[in-house]
Design a protein around this motif. Sequence first.
Motif, PDB file in Angstrom:
ATOM      1  N   SER A  48       0.661  -1.217  -0.060  1.00  0.00           N
ATOM      2  CA  SER A  48      -0.056  -0.044  -0.114  1.00  0.00           C
ATOM      3  C   SER A  48       0.874   1.396  -0.097  1.00  0.00           C
ATOM      4  CB  SER A  48      -0.888   0.017   1.235  1.00  0.00           C
ATOM      5  OG  SER A  48      -0.348   0.034   2.502  1.00  0.00           O
ATOM      6  N   ALA A  49       2.055   1.213  -0.219  1.00  0.00           N
ATOM      7  CA  ALA A  49       2.933   2.366  -0.383  1.00  0.00           C
ATOM      8  C   ALA A  49       2.647   3.322  -1.438  1.00  0.00           C
ATOM      9  CB  ALA A  49       4.383   1.955  -0.522  1.00  0.00           C
ATOM     10  N   GLY A  50       2.075   3.200  -2.377  1.00  0.00           N
ATOM     11  CA  GLY A  50       1.623   4.098  -3.282  1.00  0.00           C
ATOM     12  C   GLY A  50       0.476   4.777  -3.109  1.00  0.00           C
ATOM     13  N   GLY A  51      -0.264   4.251  -2.091  1.00  0.00           N
ATOM     14  CA  GLY A  51      -1.518   5.014  -1.954  1.00  0.00           C
ATOM     15  C   GLY A  51      -2.768   4.615  -2.716  1.00  0.00           C
ATOM     16  N   LYS A  52      -2.437   3.586  -3.345  1.00  0.00           N
ATOM     17  CA  LYS A  52      -3.812   2.933  -4.163  1.00  0.00           C
ATOM     18  C   LYS A  52      -4.416   1.547  -3.537  1.00  0.00           C
ATOM     19  CE  LYS A  52      -2.339   4.603  -8.718  1.00  0.00           C
ATOM     20  NZ  LYS A  52      -2.207   4.172  -9.991  1.00  0.00           N
ATOM     21  N   LEU A  53      -5.317   1.367  -3.642  1.00  0.00           N
ATOM     22  CA  LEU A  53      -5.930  -0.048  -3.167  1.00  0.00           C
ATOM     23  C   LEU A  53      -5.056  -1.309  -3.539  1.00  0.00           C
ATOM     24  CD1 LEU A  53      -9.734   0.292  -4.587  1.00  0.00           C
ATOM     25  CD2 LEU A  53      -8.861   0.970  -2.325  1.00  0.00           C
ATOM     26  N   VAL A  54      -5.089  -2.018  -2.301  1.00  0.00           N
ATOM     27  CA  VAL A  54      -4.046  -2.901  -2.392  1.00  0.00           C
ATOM     28  C   VAL A  54      -4.868  -4.169  -3.280  1.00  0.00           C
ATOM     29  CG1 VAL A  54      -2.814  -4.884  -1.042  1.00  0.00           C
ATOM     30  CG2 VAL A  54      -3.068  -2.473  -0.289  1.00  0.00           C
ATOM     31  N   GLU A  55      -4.388  -4.863  -4.101  1.00  0.00           N
ATOM     32  CA  GLU A  55      -4.958  -6.277  -4.928  1.00  0.00           C
ATOM     33  C   GLU A  55      -6.262  -5.844  -5.397  1.00  0.00           C
ATOM     34  OE1 GLU A  55      -4.273  -9.194  -2.396  1.00  0.00           O
ATOM     35  OE2 GLU A  55      -2.043  -9.363  -2.457  1.00  0.00           O
ATOM     36  N   ALA A  56      -6.628  -4.839  -5.736  1.00  0.00           N
ATOM     37  CA  ALA A  56      -7.872  -4.513  -6.347  1.00  0.00           C
ATOM     38  C   ALA A  56      -8.066  -5.150  -7.769  1.00  0.00           C
ATOM     39  CB  ALA A  56      -8.288  -2.859  -6.264  1.00  0.00           C
ATOM     40  N   SER A  57      -9.433  -5.315  -8.015  1.00  0.00           N
ATOM     41  CA  SER A  57      -9.720  -5.993  -9.459  1.00  0.00           C
ATOM     42  C   SER A  57     -10.025  -4.746 -10.225  1.00  0.00           C
ATOM     43  CB  SER A  57     -10.875  -7.122  -9.199  1.00  0.00           C
ATOM     44  OG  SER A  57     -11.789  -6.512  -8.840  1.00  0.00           O
ATOM     45  N   PRO A  58     -10.013  -4.792 -11.556  1.00  0.00           N
ATOM     46  CA  PRO A  58     -10.467  -3.991 -12.319  1.00  0.00           C
ATOM     47  C   PRO A  58     -11.997  -3.525 -12.118  1.00  0.00           C
ATOM     48  CG  PRO A  58      -9.086  -5.604 -13.658  1.00  0.00           C
ATOM     49  CD  PRO A  58      -9.421  -6.245 -12.266  1.00  0.00           C
ATOM     50  N   ALA A  59     -12.740  -4.396 -11.881  1.00  0.00           N
ATOM     51  CA  ALA A  59     -14.084  -4.046 -11.670  1.00  0.00           C
ATOM     52  C   ALA A  59     -14.261  -3.247 -10.263  1.00  0.00           C
ATOM     53  CB  ALA A  59     -14.869  -5.171 -11.229  1.00  0.00           C
ATOM     54  N   ILE A  60     -13.442  -3.417  -9.283  1.00  0.00           N
ATOM     55  CA  ILE A  60     -13.445  -2.501  -8.211  1.00  0.00           C
ATOM     56  C   ILE A  60     -12.757  -1.265  -8.357  1.00  0.00           C
ATOM     57  CG2 ILE A  60     -12.604  -2.326  -5.784  1.00  0.00           C
ATOM     58  CD1 ILE A  60     -12.643  -5.183  -5.492  1.00  0.00           C
TER      59      ILE A  60
END
Length: 108
Positions: A48-60
């Motif tokens: 989660s270092a980049g500030g994005k969702l962790v292991e998020a699918s393309p749908a999410i």
Amino acid sequence: MLTSKLLGGLRAAQTSVVITRNLAAAQKASDPIQQLFLDKIREYKQKSAGGKLVEASPAIEKEMKTELEKLEKQYGGGPGVDMTTFPAFKFEEPKLDPINEQAAAAKK
């Protein structure tokens, strides 16, 4: 008086034991379940270092994008508008009627 001193000493001893336990737990886990938990937390922190969702699918990610677009439309955002900054307010001085100003000055 003697009992209050003894109780104060016991409280200080309990506090130091709790602090020592917490420091020891933070350094190395003695329980294998604790160690797995700490490893997972460290792994999540790296992902989660980049500030994005962790292991998020393309749908999410698509759903999150559509929700953010809805919020931008609802609250006045758009292209080039930074929705994370606090808005800047500008208050203009009201234009006063010169007749009322003279009447107010005459009453004083």
